[in-house]
Structures are given as structure tokens and as C-alpha cells.
Design a protein around this motif. Structure first.
Motif, PDB file in Angstrom:
ATOM      1  N   ILE A 135       0.786  -1.305  -0.018  1.00  0.00           N
ATOM      2  CA  ILE A 135       0.218  -0.109   0.198  1.00  0.00           C
ATOM      3  C   ILE A 135       0.789   1.302  -0.233  1.00  0.00           C
ATOM      4  CG2 ILE A 135      -1.633   1.249   1.170  1.00  0.00           C
ATOM      5  CD1 ILE A 135      -2.839  -1.324   2.205  1.00  0.00           C
ATOM      6  N   GLY A 136       1.913   1.543   0.909  1.00  0.00           N
ATOM      7  CA  GLY A 136       2.737   2.667   0.914  1.00  0.00           C
ATOM      8  C   GLY A 136       3.674   2.690  -0.320  1.00  0.00           C
ATOM      9  N   GLN A 137       4.058   1.693  -0.774  1.00  0.00           N
ATOM     10  CA  GLN A 137       4.800   2.021  -2.077  1.00  0.00           C
ATOM     11  C   GLN A 137       3.955   2.126  -3.017  1.00  0.00           C
ATOM     12  OE1 GLN A 137       6.756  -1.760  -2.817  1.00  0.00           O
ATOM     13  NE2 GLN A 137       8.245  -0.827  -4.434  1.00  0.00           N
ATOM     14  N   PHE A 138       2.785   1.806  -3.406  1.00  0.00           N
ATOM     15  CA  PHE A 138       1.620   2.098  -4.273  1.00  0.00           C
ATOM     16  C   PHE A 138       1.207   3.467  -4.300  1.00  0.00           C
ATOM     17  CE2 PHE A 138      -2.643   2.932  -5.292  1.00  0.00           C
ATOM     18  CZ  PHE A 138      -2.853   2.906  -6.390  1.00  0.00           C
ATOM     19  N   VAL A 139       0.887   3.969  -2.821  1.00  0.00           N
ATOM     20  CA  VAL A 139       0.543   5.564  -2.824  1.00  0.00           C
ATOM     21  C   VAL A 139       1.414   6.196  -3.455  1.00  0.00           C
ATOM     22  CG1 VAL A 139      -0.048   7.134  -1.149  1.00  0.00           C
ATOM     23  CG2 VAL A 139      -1.332   4.929  -1.026  1.00  0.00           C
TER      24      VAL A 139
END
Length: 152
Positions: A104-108
Motif C-alpha cells: 500500500i505505501g509503495q503504491f501510494v
């Protein structure tokens, strides 16, 4: 790996109720057993595995060379994930994203830049972030999530 089929049931219900008739970009995660169930009504889907990008084991259907060159000429910072998201947005008009847990963090971070770099924009982006509640990291403290949280 979570062998529970409930991910498939819940996400297929969400896709069928809220995300139908759009191109869905799914960020597969080996820790979550998720399959698109038959009969889901979506225009098409793009599958991306972030770990495969890191290991460069995946092949691109679309030639990314021109887009990569354009970003380099403009001296814009990018990595494989940002480039893949940018291409997915531009070529397939992907506007719905399903992302799991630690991705999630990397995607955002990548999506925030990709939505600026892309030559196509959507006013109807939708996001489904699937995670195990007790394992959620500080990634959801990102400004991206302000005013956008819904829990199912």
C-alpha cells in the motif's frame, strides 16, 4: 500465504457492487490468495506484482521504451513501479486499483507521481486497500488518505 477464500468473496463483491465497468489494476500479493470470481462485471484488468517488478521477471505487453525515454528527457525521477502505473493509466485508462497490505505505501507513493506524469487523467479513481488490521503500518498516515477512508 492466507489460504482463506474470503478475500476473493469480499473483493469480488466490492468489484461487482462498486467498481463494475471500469478497468481494474490489481497489485497481486503472494501473501493473499485472491482470484477474480467468474461473472464479475469489469471492463478489463491489469495485473501487477511488485515483487516481480523488483526481480525483473515480468514482461511488458506494451513497449514502455518511449515513455521511459520521455521521463528521462524531462529528468523526472521514476522506478519500475511508477513507470508501470503510468503506462497502465495511459494505455488501459486504469482508474480502479486494488492493493494489498505491505504494498500500500509503495503504491501510494508511486501512484501520486504517476497520476501527475500520465498524459491521461481520471476524475473517477477508486481504490481498494486490503490489509490485515493488526498488520497495518504507518503508510495510511499519508496525506493521500485524508478524507478517503471507508471500511467494509
Amino acid at each position: 500465504m492466507l489460504l482463506d477464500q474470503s478475500w476473493s468473496l469480499v473483493l469480488s463483491a466490492i468489484i461487482g457492487s462498486y467498481l463494475n465497468e471500469s478497468t481494474i489494476c490489481i497489485f497481486w500479493n503472494d501473501k493473499f490468495e485472491f482470484q477474480l470470481l467468474q461473472g464479475a462485471d469489469y471492463a478489463s484488468f491489469v495485473g501487477i506484482n511488485i515483487q516481480s517488478l523488483k526481480n525483473q521477471q515480468c514482461r511488458d505487453v506494451v513497449d514502455i521504451g518511449l515513455r521511459k525515454k520521455a521521463l528521462q528527457e524531462k529528468e523526472l525521477p521514476f522506478d519500475d513501479l511508477l513507470l508501470k502505473i503510468t503506462i497502465s493509466i495511459e494505455v488501459t485508462h486504469c482508474e480502479t486499483f486494488v492493493v494489498f497490505d505491505e504494498d500500500i505505501g509503495q503504491f501510494v507513493d508511486a501512484f501520486t507521481k504517476a497520476s501527475v506524469y500520465s498524459i491521461w487523467r481520471s476524475l473517477h479513481n477508486k481504490f481498494v486497500f486490503a490489509h490485515v488490521a493488526h498488520e497495518l503500518k504507518e503508510c495510511c498516515e499519508n496525506r493521500f488518505f485524508e478524507g478517503k477512508k471507508e471500511t467494509f
